[in-house]
Design a protein around this motif. Structure first.
Motif, PDB file in Angstrom:
ATOM      1  N   VAL A   5      44.987  39.686  41.941  1.00  0.00           N
ATOM      2  CA  VAL A   5      44.568  40.496  40.897  1.00  0.00           C
ATOM      3  C   VAL A   5      43.532  40.953  41.584  1.00  0.00           C
ATOM      4  O   VAL A   5      42.412  40.525  42.019  1.00  0.00           O
ATOM      5  CB  VAL A   5      44.112  39.637  39.490  1.00  0.00           C
ATOM      6  N   ILE A  30      42.322  36.288  43.833  1.00  0.00           N
ATOM      7  CA  ILE A  30      41.521  37.240  42.804  1.00  0.00           C
ATOM      8  C   ILE A  30      40.353  37.888  43.685  1.00  0.00           C
ATOM      9  O   ILE A  30      39.651  37.300  44.515  1.00  0.00           O
ATOM     10  CB  ILE A  30      41.028  36.403  41.526  1.00  0.00           C
ATOM     11  N   LEU A  38      35.447  41.150  37.274  1.00  0.00           N
ATOM     12  CA  LEU A  38      36.932  40.434  36.931  1.00  0.00           C
ATOM     13  C   LEU A  38      36.225  39.020  36.531  1.00  0.00           C
ATOM     14  O   LEU A  38      35.525  38.588  36.826  1.00  0.00           O
ATOM     15  CB  LEU A  38      37.690  39.834  38.509  1.00  0.00           C
ATOM     16  N   ALA A  40      37.922  35.337  35.031  1.00  0.00           N
ATOM     17  CA  ALA A  40      39.248  34.504  35.211  1.00  0.00           C
ATOM     18  C   ALA A  40      38.902  33.208  34.477  1.00  0.00           C
ATOM     19  O   ALA A  40      37.794  32.627  34.616  1.00  0.00           O
ATOM     20  CB  ALA A  40      39.360  34.186  36.659  1.00  0.00           C
TER      21      ALA A  40
END
Length: 344
Positions: A5, A30, A38, A40
């Motif tokens: 990601v 990630i 981001l 998570a």
């Protein structure tokens, strides 16, 4: 290879309860770069390639907040976390099986709250030493020059090989509070704050030291502290912290030397258990300085002044001594709640 990601620029990624597996070189789990963001929650991430960190960032920085999960990097040169960004992680298992645990470069930050972190770096000829957590500036252009920050509150930190903390060619700040630290059996240092031999292009030899603030707050610290005259070290023991080790000056990577220093500040209630003859620029101590048998350690000025006459076989040599430490430069722990993100 591609990341599991990836968030870049104005992009924001949210990922939760997901398993991410990558196999190629440079394939992070990630990943943020170019200012991306981001968030998570509870991921299971495993990478296997070289330069393929489970939690990865790259040029242009970014922001990452990770809450829960397991993050494992297996490749050579693949720390569990590589930070050229602002990264905060909570309640996660972070492991590198073939590299150091953490790498922070330049003007970037990693905060860990109640995490279990481990690394297993190999001994390499191109390196001056082997480490578990490094704060540095590579001069590659991957990060803006500035202060690197590593904060760890609670949890555990384990090194399978080499020393624990290394900082070179950068300004750096370390804060450890309430962390269960386990060093490698062959560990040569707790902290190495020095220049480097420039085998990897990390600054100019003889002028690539570190400017480091290190704080242990309610923290047990075990191992030697190494510094040189092209570096500046302010080391603080606060809130009942205990340092067990010696403070050593090593000029092997300092070229012609410089005007650097190593100052140790010990708050009342904190302790230095001295394990060998030590050299400091300044010792400011309202706490306790003894050897492992409880004997008082002698503190002597470089000019011959005896500040403390002890019964230990060890001596601390200083340029100056004070029983009133200036703790204004010590760091204090942050709270996870200051960074926690609401799951959408």
């Amino acid at each position: 290879g591609g990341a599991g990601v990836f968030a870049y620029g104005n992009g924001t990624a949210y990922v939760s309860n997901t398993t991410i597996t990558t196999a190629q070189d440079t394939s992070g789990g990630i990943h943020v770069a170019g200012g991306g963001t981001l968030y998570a929650w509870d991921l299971t991430v495993e990478t296997s390639g070289e330069s393929a960190e489970a939690i990865r960032s790259d040029r242009g920085s970014g922001t990452m907040v990770v809450d829960g999960g397991s993050y494992t990097s297996n490749g050579v040169g693949s720390p569990a976390v590589y930070s050229t960004a602002d990264i905060t992680v909570h309640n996660a298992a972070l492991a590198s099986t073939g590299s150091e645990a953490v790498c922070i470069e330049g003007l970037n930050t990693l905060r860990l709250f109640d995490c279990d972190l481990s690394g297993n770096m190999s001994d390499l000829e191109q390196n001056d030493c082997t480490w578990n957590v490094i704060l540095y500036q590579s001069m590659s252009g991957d990060s803006q020059v500035g202060n690197s920050t590593f904060e760890m509150v609670g949890g555990s930190l384990t090194a399978q090989n080499g020393g624990m903390f290394y900082t070179t060619n950068t300004e750096s700040t370390f804060l450890l509070s309430g962390v269960d630290i386990t060093g490698a059996a062959d560990s040569k240092f707790l902290l190495r704050c020095t220049g480097n031999a420039n085998q990897r292009g990390w600054g100019a030899s003889g002028a690539n030291g570190a400017d480091c603030h290190f704080t242990g707050s309610d923290q047990a610290l075990d191992g030697d502290v190494i510094w040189d005259s092209i570096s500046s070290l302010d080391f603080y023991l606060t809130q009942g912290s205990v340092l067990t080790g010696a403070v050593l000056q090593d000029e092997s990577c300092a070229g012609d030397g410089g005007d650097g220093y190593a100052n140790l500040y010990i708050e009342e209630g904190s302790t230095w258990v001295v394990t060998g003859d030590s050299v400091l620029t300044s010792l400011q101590c309202a706490g306790t300085v003894v050897d492992a048998d409880g004997n008082t350690v002698s503190i002597t000025g470089a000019d011959g002044t005896v500040y403390v006459s002890g019964t230990s076989p060890y001596t601390i040599t200083v340029q100056s001594y004070s029983a009133t430490p200036d703790l204004s430069g010590a760091s204090t722990p942050d709270l996870w709640s200051d960074y926690e993100a609401v799951r959408p």
